[in-house]
Design an enzyme around this catalytic site. Sequence first.
Site, mmCIF file in Angstrom:
data_model
loop_
_atom_site.group_PDB
_atom_site.id
_atom_site.type_symbol
_atom_site.label_atom_id
_atom_site.label_comp_id
_atom_site.label_asym_id
_atom_site.label_seq_id
_atom_site.Cartn_x
_atom_site.Cartn_y
_atom_site.Cartn_z
ATOM 1 N N GLY A 22 7.549 -8.563 3.185
ATOM 2 C CA GLY A 22 6.811 -9.746 2.764
ATOM 3 C C GLY A 22 5.404 -9.817 3.314
ATOM 4 O O GLY A 22 4.696 -10.805 3.099
ATOM 5 N N GLU B 126 10.702 -9.245 -4.495
ATOM 6 C CA GLU B 126 11.245 -7.978 -3.965
ATOM 7 C C GLU B 126 12.741 -8.102 -3.677
ATOM 8 O O GLU B 126 13.510 -7.189 -3.950
ATOM 9 C CB GLU B 126 10.493 -7.578 -2.689
ATOM 10 N N SER C 202 0.811 -1.212 0.000
ATOM 11 C CA SER C 202 0.000 0.000 0.000
ATOM 12 C C SER C 202 0.851 1.273 0.000
ATOM 13 O O SER C 202 0.356 2.340 -0.378
ATOM 14 C CB SER C 202 -0.937 -0.005 1.214
HETATM 15 O O1 LIG Z 1 7.009 -6.379 1.612
HETATM 16 C C1 LIG Z 1 5.950 -6.002 1.176
HETATM 17 C C2 LIG Z 1 5.089 -6.838 0.316
HETATM 18 O O2 LIG Z 1 5.583 -8.127 0.197
HETATM 19 C C3 LIG Z 1 5.463 -4.641 1.501
HETATM 20 O O3 LIG Z 1 6.392 -3.713 1.052
HETATM 21 C C4 LIG Z 1 5.285 -4.548 2.990
HETATM 22 O O4 LIG Z 1 4.411 -5.573 3.400
HETATM 23 C C5 LIG Z 1 4.722 -3.184 3.394
HETATM 24 O O5 LIG Z 1 3.434 -3.076 2.893
HETATM 25 P P1 LIG Z 1 2.548 -1.780 3.119
HETATM 26 O O6 LIG Z 1 3.245 -0.666 2.432
HETATM 27 O O7 LIG Z 1 1.228 -2.138 2.494
HETATM 28 O O8 LIG Z 1 2.430 -1.561 4.602
#
Ligand SMILES: O=C(CO)[C@H](O)[C@H](O)COP(=O)(O)O
EC number: 5.3.1.6
Length: 224
Positions: free
Chosen positions: A95, A103, A27
């Site tokens: 993750g 990533e 997000s």
């Molecule tokens: O590692 C990730 C996805 O695998 C995201 O970068 C992490 O979970 C942060 O997510 P958000 O910006 O929605 O808080």
Amino acid sequence: MNLKQLAAIKAVEMIEDGMKVGLGTGSTAYWAIQEIGRRVKEEGLRIETVATSQASEDLARELEIPILPFSEIPHLDLTIDGADEVDPQLNLIKGGGGALLREKIVASNSDKLIIIVDESKSVETLGAFALPVEVVPFACEWTLAALERLGCKPEWRVKDGEQFVTDNGNYIADCRIERIEDAPLLEQQLNRIPGVVDNGLFIDMASIVIVACSDGTIDVRNRK
Ligand SMILES: O=C(CO)[C@H](O)[C@H](O)COP(=O)(O)O
């Protein structure tokens, strides 16, 4: 403007014409992709990108951001991505969105990894956020048992009542560790378990972490 958007806009300022850019997932990365789309459309920013998930690729295409197959981009200038936790050494847990493997591959092929977070993600010690570990489906119960033996308290991630499956066709075991005393060691121990594809500890990978604070300030932390 929300904090995630604030951090994202600051990071996207670092993108220059002609750069090759990795697009993160989640997000916060969503706001970075939105801002990149705006700069491409309104400022004529010329870049080429790759994405770390199907969702980010779909969003980039929707915003008409040039997105290329990996075979056509040998290396990236920078990647902008979110994180679930960041410690004072700029080590990360990632993750939460299930995209950790892609990533990590993209981040490790980037000159710079720029992480964007709101202040809630900044911690003294990693581990309160359950550490995601990507596991191949074959004999996955045995891999789960190996994670248990390591003291990781793993639980399969479930989404909409079904076992969560990553973009790579694997499962995620979320490990409730609470406090990770030696993150570099744990990162290696986890990846030595056959059946583990990778884990969400990103050690010495972030070049810059941009933290948006609730008082409206932005803290830019550079890796020493
Ligand atoms: O590692 C990730 C996805 O695998 C995201 O970068 C992490 O979970 C942060 O997510 P958000 O910006 O929605 O808080």
